[in-house]
Design a protein around this motif. Sequence first.
Motif, PDB file in Angstrom:
ATOM      1  N   PRO A  38       0.788  -1.242   0.000  1.00 32.80           N
ATOM      2  CA  PRO A  38       0.000   0.000   0.000  1.00 32.80           C
ATOM      3  C   PRO A  38       0.817   1.287   0.000  1.00 32.80           C
ATOM      4  O   PRO A  38       0.304   2.333  -0.387  1.00 32.80           O
ATOM      5  CB  PRO A  38      -0.828  -0.119   1.283  1.00 32.80           C
ATOM      6  CG  PRO A  38      -0.069  -1.059   2.158  1.00 32.80           C
ATOM      7  CD  PRO A  38       0.602  -2.016   1.251  1.00 32.80           C
ATOM      8  N   GLU A  39       2.081   1.234   0.421  1.00 37.68           N
ATOM      9  CA  GLU A  39       2.883   2.453   0.471  1.00 37.68           C
ATOM     10  C   GLU A  39       3.780   2.557  -0.766  1.00 37.68           C
ATOM     11  O   GLU A  39       4.258   1.554  -1.277  1.00 37.68           O
ATOM     12  CB  GLU A  39       3.757   2.456   1.728  1.00 37.68           C
ATOM     13  CG  GLU A  39       2.951   2.427   3.025  1.00 37.68           C
ATOM     14  CD  GLU A  39       3.857   2.385   4.245  1.00 37.68           C
ATOM     15  OE1 GLU A  39       5.055   2.728   4.104  1.00 37.68           O
ATOM     16  OE2 GLU A  39       3.381   1.996   5.327  1.00 37.68           O
ATOM     17  N   ILE A  40       4.005   3.787  -1.213  1.00 46.65           N
ATOM     18  CA  ILE A  40       4.910   4.001  -2.347  1.00 46.65           C
ATOM     19  C   ILE A  40       6.348   4.035  -1.841  1.00 46.65           C
ATOM     20  O   ILE A  40       6.681   4.805  -0.927  1.00 46.65           O
ATOM     21  CB  ILE A  40       4.570   5.304  -3.088  1.00 46.65           C
ATOM     22  CG1 ILE A  40       3.169   5.200  -3.716  1.00 46.65           C
ATOM     23  CG2 ILE A  40       5.609   5.595  -4.163  1.00 46.65           C
ATOM     24  CD1 ILE A  40       2.716   6.458  -4.425  1.00 46.65           C
ATOM     25  N   VAL A  41       7.184   3.188  -2.402  1.00 46.21           N
ATOM     26  CA  VAL A  41       8.602   3.149  -2.049  1.00 46.21           C
ATOM     27  C   VAL A  41       9.326   4.143  -2.958  1.00 46.21           C
ATOM     28  O   VAL A  41       9.039   4.223  -4.161  1.00 46.21           O
ATOM     29  CB  VAL A  41       9.164   1.726  -2.232  1.00 46.21           C
ATOM     30  CG1 VAL A  41      10.640   1.679  -1.862  1.00 46.21           C
ATOM     31  CG2 VAL A  41       8.364   0.721  -1.398  1.00 46.21           C
ATOM     32  N   GLN A  42      10.256   4.892  -2.399  1.00 43.82           N
ATOM     33  CA  GLN A  42      10.856   5.987  -3.152  1.00 43.82           C
ATOM     34  C   GLN A  42      11.840   5.526  -4.220  1.00 43.82           C
ATOM     35  O   GLN A  42      11.734   5.910  -5.377  1.00 43.82           O
ATOM     36  CB  GLN A  42      11.543   6.970  -2.189  1.00 43.82           C
ATOM     37  CG  GLN A  42      10.569   7.750  -1.320  1.00 43.82           C
ATOM     38  CD  GLN A  42       9.566   8.553  -2.161  1.00 43.82           C
ATOM     39  OE1 GLN A  42       9.954   9.348  -3.016  1.00 43.82           O
ATOM     40  NE2 GLN A  42       8.280   8.317  -1.930  1.00 43.82           N
ATOM     41  N   THR A  43      12.805   4.679  -3.843  1.00 38.86           N
ATOM     42  CA  THR A  43      13.861   4.301  -4.786  1.00 38.86           C
ATOM     43  C   THR A  43      14.125   2.800  -4.719  1.00 38.86           C
ATOM     44  O   THR A  43      13.696   2.112  -3.780  1.00 38.86           O
ATOM     45  CB  THR A  43      15.179   5.029  -4.460  1.00 38.86           C
ATOM     46  OG1 THR A  43      15.679   4.553  -3.201  1.00 38.86           O
ATOM     47  CG2 THR A  43      14.978   6.538  -4.398  1.00 38.86           C
ATOM     48  N   MET A  44      14.875   2.331  -5.690  1.00 37.94           N
ATOM     49  CA  MET A  44      15.270   0.918  -5.701  1.00 37.94           C
ATOM     50  C   MET A  44      16.138   0.596  -4.495  1.00 37.94           C
ATOM     51  O   MET A  44      16.036  -0.499  -3.919  1.00 37.94           O
ATOM     52  CB  MET A  44      16.025   0.609  -7.003  1.00 37.94           C
ATOM     53  CG  MET A  44      16.282  -0.858  -7.235  1.00 37.94           C
ATOM     54  SD  MET A  44      14.735  -1.754  -7.520  1.00 37.94           S
ATOM     55  CE  MET A  44      15.351  -3.406  -7.773  1.00 37.94           C
ATOM     56  N   THR A  45      16.976   1.517  -4.102  1.00 38.50           N
ATOM     57  CA  THR A  45      17.818   1.298  -2.922  1.00 38.50           C
ATOM     58  C   THR A  45      16.956   1.100  -1.688  1.00 38.50           C
ATOM     59  O   THR A  45      17.233   0.227  -0.843  1.00 38.50           O
ATOM     60  CB  THR A  45      18.772   2.489  -2.722  1.00 38.50           C
ATOM     61  OG1 THR A  45      19.579   2.648  -3.892  1.00 38.50           O
ATOM     62  CG2 THR A  45      19.662   2.283  -1.513  1.00 38.50           C
ATOM     63  N   ASP A  46      15.890   1.879  -1.569  1.00 39.96           N
ATOM     64  CA  ASP A  46      14.977   1.722  -0.432  1.00 39.96           C
ATOM     65  C   ASP A  46      14.307   0.348  -0.481  1.00 39.96           C
ATOM     66  O   ASP A  46      14.151  -0.320   0.553  1.00 39.96           O
ATOM     67  CB  ASP A  46      13.904   2.807  -0.462  1.00 39.96           C
ATOM     68  CG  ASP A  46      14.473   4.198  -0.223  1.00 39.96           C
ATOM     69  OD1 ASP A  46      15.524   4.297   0.436  1.00 39.96           O
ATOM     70  OD2 ASP A  46      13.873   5.171  -0.720  1.00 39.96           O
ATOM     71  N   LEU A  47      13.926  -0.086  -1.678  1.00 38.90           N
ATOM     72  CA  LEU A  47      13.272  -1.385  -1.810  1.00 38.90           C
ATOM     73  C   LEU A  47      14.217  -2.516  -1.416  1.00 38.90           C
ATOM     74  O   LEU A  47      13.834  -3.453  -0.706  1.00 38.90           O
ATOM     75  CB  LEU A  47      12.786  -1.585  -3.248  1.00 38.90           C
ATOM     76  CG  LEU A  47      12.154  -2.947  -3.565  1.00 38.90           C
ATOM     77  CD1 LEU A  47      10.931  -3.192  -2.695  1.00 38.90           C
ATOM     78  CD2 LEU A  47      11.785  -3.044  -5.046  1.00 38.90           C
TER      79      LEU A  47
END
Length: 487
Positions: free
Chosen positions: A390-399
């Motif tokens: 449900p939440e938007i992840v900012q960057t690939m590094t964050d993911l």
Amino acid sequence: MKSIFTLVLAIVSFSAMAQVNSMTTNLYDSYSKYKEASLDNRRIKHDDIQPLIMKLESDPKYTVQKVGESIKGKKISLISIGTGDTSVFLWSQMHGDEPTATQAIFDIFNFLNSADFKSEKEELLSKVTLHFLPMLNPDGAEVFTRRNVLGVDINRDALMLQSPESKILKRIRDSLDADFGFNLHDQSTYYNAERTAKPATISYLAPAYNYEKDINDVRGNAMKVIVYMNSIIQKYAPGQVGRYNDDFEPRAFGDNIQLWGTSAILIESGGYKNDVEKQEIRKLNFVSILSACYIIATGEYKSIPLEDYEKIPENDRKLFDLKIERFTHKLLGNDYILDIGINHLEVEDKNHETFYNVGSIVEKGDLSTFYGYETLDATGYRLIEGKVYPEIVQTMTDLEAMDIYGLLKSGYTYVRLAQFSQKDKDVSVPINILSKDQKVPGFYVNIGNNPNFVLQKDGSVDYAVVNGFLINLQTKKSNFKNAIFYK
């Protein structure tokens, strides 16, 4: 007196065959010394093999001839070695996306150039002359496709000879009047040995030369050599050999080459578990082809029982990359027990140098007569469509810093990324990516759909399927290659 002579002949024959078998074992064990390291993946091109051919041109024991050009002007070469009266002609990659044997041919050259097996090579090359025509379809190889630039399947052009590549093959066969011909191909990895779960890692055929499927000495000799090659493969891939249907195909080169008087041996490189680039199968080609050429040189193939050819199991096509059995699926308020078969389809990059996978459901229902490279008994598990985090992840590094297995265990098979510049659709982490405004791809257990779901039992999600790859969430084990970025 006759019985004593027969006994002595049998002892000599057994001793010679034992020598060949010993050579085969040593070839297999020492293969890494001969493997051509520059050809390390399936998508090899004409430019990759030219430096290797140029090296052979400077070696006096080889004769290298330009025998023609492809439609787009790529040079096609014939490479010959040996002084023997028996002529053996080997050609590969008449289909551009079938390169396994081409790689093995250059491994064979490295073997012939080595100081090893000196007495065996002297015997081989004094009795046999080997002629290699690697990469008959260089234009197809450039874009990793079966057909040539004309759009013609060269292996169905033996009669009309519309393509220059077809004309080259016919002309060389006729000029050599070869005793034996090795027609070297790749086949789908989804073939299995009949009524078994084992892939048809190597498949053989001594093609028929007429509709009646008659067996003369020419075809019979091909069958005998195949029986021996099968015995070699059984040592290293037991039960993983298939035999092609021998219905006569009047347009095919193999069938006509048999008709023209050359003992034609079709070899197809199929699948081997966890060998996507077919490097183990390449090794099996190397060992079995060299061993076959050796028994042709010694003449030992002549004593092989012809009837053993029919004992090789026929090819079947009932393999999936992943088979999930007996899961529960709800549709319109009712529960159903289903099986599904999933394959990992390859999608080329624009340069035809690499690929990513897109999972696809290719069959469903009762698949009890089918098999999988990987099979899961999902009895008692319920298939549940994957959700979007449900939440938007900012960057690939964050993911990558998140607990992705935890997300999967919670039923999420998609995340949204605010910033993602990936040009291609493949994703290295085991969860699919949506752009922040992308709608969720609908999923149904239908043929052709990209499978993304979890399997739940007694309230616990124990397995996830992401882009068709099964992930065991209890052990975190999988053969995952890539997820998908839905643009």
